[in-house]
Design a protein around this motif. Sequence first.
Motif, PDB file in Angstrom:
ATOM      1  N   GLY A  59      68.862  74.028  10.669  1.00  0.00           N
ATOM      2  CA  GLY A  59      68.841  73.237   9.455  1.00  0.00           C
ATOM      3  C   GLY A  59      67.481  72.773   8.988  1.00  0.00           C
ATOM      4  O   GLY A  59      67.383  71.907   8.105  1.00  0.00           O
ATOM      5  N   VAL A  60      66.400  73.305   9.561  1.00  0.00           N
ATOM      6  CA  VAL A  60      65.057  72.909   9.134  1.00  0.00           C
ATOM      7  C   VAL A  60      64.824  73.386   7.699  1.00  0.00           C
ATOM      8  O   VAL A  60      65.143  74.534   7.357  1.00  0.00           O
ATOM      9  CB  VAL A  60      63.981  73.497  10.077  1.00  0.00           C
ATOM     10  CG1 VAL A  60      62.582  73.255   9.525  1.00  0.00           C
ATOM     11  CG2 VAL A  60      64.116  72.889  11.460  1.00  0.00           C
ATOM     12  N   ASN A  61      64.289  72.511   6.861  1.00  0.00           N
ATOM     13  CA  ASN A  61      64.019  72.860   5.468  1.00  0.00           C
ATOM     14  C   ASN A  61      63.111  74.078   5.381  1.00  0.00           C
ATOM     15  O   ASN A  61      62.223  74.274   6.225  1.00  0.00           O
ATOM     16  CB  ASN A  61      63.361  71.689   4.729  1.00  0.00           C
ATOM     17  CG  ASN A  61      64.338  70.555   4.497  1.00  0.00           C
ATOM     18  OD1 ASN A  61      65.538  70.774   4.447  1.00  0.00           O
ATOM     19  ND2 ASN A  61      63.814  69.349   4.394  1.00  0.00           N
ATOM     20  N   ASN A  62      63.287  74.879   4.351  1.00  0.00           N
ATOM     21  CA  ASN A  62      62.534  76.109   4.177  1.00  0.00           C
ATOM     22  C   ASN A  62      61.032  75.862   4.157  1.00  0.00           C
ATOM     23  O   ASN A  62      60.258  76.558   4.821  1.00  0.00           O
ATOM     24  CB  ASN A  62      62.982  76.804   2.886  1.00  0.00           C
ATOM     25  CG  ASN A  62      62.454  78.224   2.811  1.00  0.00           C
ATOM     26  OD1 ASN A  62      62.622  79.000   3.744  1.00  0.00           O
ATOM     27  ND2 ASN A  62      61.832  78.568   1.693  1.00  0.00           N
ATOM     28  N   TRP A  63      60.592  74.842   3.401  1.00  0.00           N
ATOM     29  CA  TRP A  63      59.153  74.582   3.299  1.00  0.00           C
ATOM     30  C   TRP A  63      58.572  74.122   4.623  1.00  0.00           C
ATOM     31  O   TRP A  63      57.445  74.465   4.987  1.00  0.00           O
ATOM     32  CB  TRP A  63      58.874  73.549   2.208  1.00  0.00           C
ATOM     33  CG  TRP A  63      59.356  72.148   2.520  1.00  0.00           C
ATOM     34  CD1 TRP A  63      60.554  71.594   2.191  1.00  0.00           C
ATOM     35  CD2 TRP A  63      58.637  71.154   3.268  1.00  0.00           C
ATOM     36  NE1 TRP A  63      60.650  70.301   2.666  1.00  0.00           N
ATOM     37  CE2 TRP A  63      59.474  70.007   3.328  1.00  0.00           C
ATOM     38  CE3 TRP A  63      57.392  71.104   3.878  1.00  0.00           C
ATOM     39  CZ2 TRP A  63      59.103  68.841   3.979  1.00  0.00           C
ATOM     40  CZ3 TRP A  63      57.009  69.937   4.532  1.00  0.00           C
ATOM     41  CH2 TRP A  63      57.857  68.822   4.580  1.00  0.00           C
ATOM     42  N   LEU A  64      59.362  73.336   5.391  1.00  0.00           N
ATOM     43  CA  LEU A  64      58.896  72.851   6.690  1.00  0.00           C
ATOM     44  C   LEU A  64      58.811  74.007   7.681  1.00  0.00           C
ATOM     45  O   LEU A  64      57.881  74.079   8.488  1.00  0.00           O
ATOM     46  CB  LEU A  64      59.837  71.764   7.213  1.00  0.00           C
ATOM     47  CG  LEU A  64      59.456  71.113   8.551  1.00  0.00           C
ATOM     48  CD1 LEU A  64      58.065  70.482   8.466  1.00  0.00           C
ATOM     49  CD2 LEU A  64      60.497  70.060   8.937  1.00  0.00           C
ATOM     50  N   TRP A  65      59.795  74.937   7.601  1.00  0.00           N
ATOM     51  CA  TRP A  65      59.770  76.104   8.485  1.00  0.00           C
ATOM     52  C   TRP A  65      58.523  76.940   8.226  1.00  0.00           C
ATOM     53  O   TRP A  65      57.824  77.345   9.172  1.00  0.00           O
ATOM     54  CB  TRP A  65      61.026  76.954   8.264  1.00  0.00           C
ATOM     55  CG  TRP A  65      61.198  78.033   9.302  1.00  0.00           C
ATOM     56  CD1 TRP A  65      61.928  77.956  10.434  1.00  0.00           C
ATOM     57  CD2 TRP A  65      60.591  79.338   9.282  1.00  0.00           C
ATOM     58  NE1 TRP A  65      61.831  79.129  11.147  1.00  0.00           N
ATOM     59  CE2 TRP A  65      61.020  79.995  10.461  1.00  0.00           C
ATOM     60  CE3 TRP A  65      59.746  80.004   8.409  1.00  0.00           C
ATOM     61  CZ2 TRP A  65      60.615  81.300  10.783  1.00  0.00           C
ATOM     62  CZ3 TRP A  65      59.343  81.300   8.723  1.00  0.00           C
ATOM     63  CH2 TRP A  65      59.775  81.941   9.891  1.00  0.00           C
ATOM     64  N   TRP A  66      58.224  77.193   6.956  1.00  0.00           N
ATOM     65  CA  TRP A  66      57.043  77.992   6.629  1.00  0.00           C
ATOM     66  C   TRP A  66      55.753  77.279   7.010  1.00  0.00           C
ATOM     67  O   TRP A  66      54.793  77.920   7.463  1.00  0.00           O
ATOM     68  CB  TRP A  66      57.040  78.344   5.142  1.00  0.00           C
ATOM     69  CG  TRP A  66      57.898  79.534   4.848  1.00  0.00           C
ATOM     70  CD1 TRP A  66      59.130  79.551   4.278  1.00  0.00           C
ATOM     71  CD2 TRP A  66      57.575  80.902   5.170  1.00  0.00           C
ATOM     72  NE1 TRP A  66      59.619  80.833   4.206  1.00  0.00           N
ATOM     73  CE2 TRP A  66      58.688  81.697   4.746  1.00  0.00           C
ATOM     74  CE3 TRP A  66      56.493  81.541   5.753  1.00  0.00           C
ATOM     75  CZ2 TRP A  66      58.727  83.069   4.890  1.00  0.00           C
ATOM     76  CZ3 TRP A  66      56.535  82.917   5.913  1.00  0.00           C
ATOM     77  CH2 TRP A  66      57.626  83.666   5.484  1.00  0.00           C
ATOM     78  N   ALA A  67      55.712  75.972   6.877  1.00  0.00           N
ATOM     79  CA  ALA A  67      54.531  75.214   7.294  1.00  0.00           C
ATOM     80  C   ALA A  67      54.323  75.357   8.797  1.00  0.00           C
ATOM     81  O   ALA A  67      53.193  75.555   9.274  1.00  0.00           O
ATOM     82  CB  ALA A  67      54.684  73.742   6.902  1.00  0.00           C
ATOM     83  N   ALA A  68      55.422  75.270   9.547  1.00  0.00           N
ATOM     84  CA  ALA A  68      55.332  75.425  10.999  1.00  0.00           C
ATOM     85  C   ALA A  68      54.908  76.840  11.375  1.00  0.00           C
ATOM     86  O   ALA A  68      54.097  77.038  12.293  1.00  0.00           O
ATOM     87  CB  ALA A  68      56.677  75.087  11.652  1.00  0.00           C
ATOM     88  N   ALA A  69      55.447  77.849  10.661  1.00  0.00           N
ATOM     89  CA  ALA A  69      55.117  79.239  10.957  1.00  0.00           C
ATOM     90  C   ALA A  69      53.638  79.526  10.699  1.00  0.00           C
ATOM     91  O   ALA A  69      52.962  80.188  11.497  1.00  0.00           O
ATOM     92  CB  ALA A  69      55.985  80.176  10.113  1.00  0.00           C
ATOM     93  N   ILE A  70      53.121  79.027   9.577  1.00  0.00           N
ATOM     94  CA  ILE A  70      51.706  79.239   9.248  1.00  0.00           C
ATOM     95  C   ILE A  70      50.813  78.520  10.255  1.00  0.00           C
ATOM     96  O   ILE A  70      49.820  79.075  10.744  1.00  0.00           O
ATOM     97  CB  ILE A  70      51.415  78.766   7.812  1.00  0.00           C
ATOM     98  CG1 ILE A  70      52.134  79.676   6.809  1.00  0.00           C
ATOM     99  CG2 ILE A  70      49.909  78.751   7.532  1.00  0.00           C
ATOM    100  CD1 ILE A  70      52.125  79.156   5.388  1.00  0.00           C
TER     101      ILE A  70
END
Length: 357
Positions: A59-70
């Motif tokens: 359930g992690v928000n899309n923007w937070l997931w991408w921030a973590a991935a980057i």
Amino acid sequence: MKQLTHLTDPVYVKPSRETVFDRLFKSMIRDERDLPFVYLTLKITFTLWPLAILMYWPGVNNWLWWAAAIAYQFFNNITFKGPFGLMLHCTSHRAFFEKKYGFLNNYLPWVIGPLFGQTPESYYSHHIGMHHPENNMPDDDSSTMTYQRDSFRGFLHYLWSFVTFGAYDTAKYHIRKKRNKLMVKLIRGEILFAAACVGLSFINFPATFVVFILPFIISRIIMMVGNWAQHAFIDADDPDNCYKNSITCINTKYNHKCWNDGYHISHHVKPSMHWTEHPVYFRKTLDEYISNDAIVFDGIHFLHVWLWLMTKRYDLLAKHFVNIGDRFQTDAEIISFLKQRTMPISTVPDTAAAVAA
């Protein structure tokens, strides 16, 4: 060309002050000079693992997931990959923790290593079990000898062989040499890493790709780039001479970040030498480098060497070449010498032609 003047690479200086944590950690490790490894391990643990867990969290928000991935890729590949890889290298040659804390020696290869695409214990099995004993000679399955070592096509063939058959060839080597424990460690690490990636992909493939698969791909490429550059210049008349099949890179920031990894000649001469001792040993044994026509570069590291070989920029290599013993008068002489050292070497008479440009 350059002249040898002074060395700026790190040596051990006993700290004038110690914290409580310094004293605690020093009581656990075998060599107090490895204290920086403890703090690097803690930084990696509390940076990469939380980011990895966040990407798997439901359930992690899309923007937070991408921030973590980057952030994960930045810290993994830019900040920590080099220092971790060479810390793993150093602690493979010299056990990190004291015997009574020996179980902690598994932490780097089994807990931190997979985040960088290092399959557990396969690095040890390949590097300690095969590469150093064979010293880039034919029985070393990562040997560069038969390749034209300024050829990008040759490098791609070398990389493909390692990526596709590296583990298999290393396992066969250990079986042939009756080193069954190393073979088991290698196969176990490869299989468990692959199985974990497959299983986690069913749970969350994007996270698995970012956390494990992409670092694995990058790691295997970087390892082969490094080994190629370290063993790109070989004397065909004396290919098992460490001074004539390896290189040394001095006075580079890379040595500060990656534990004097540029001293590859002395590392092969004395594989168990502590990383802080290489600059001093280099000075003490300079006559050996001179008498063996050793190749030393100043101000660059292995990635420079690899890139300039692939683009055939021998002029830039000559610019950073250290003229120890005043062997050469001009850059043109150095270029001719370096080109001769990159020629493919047939290891068996009448073998098929080596991969050429």
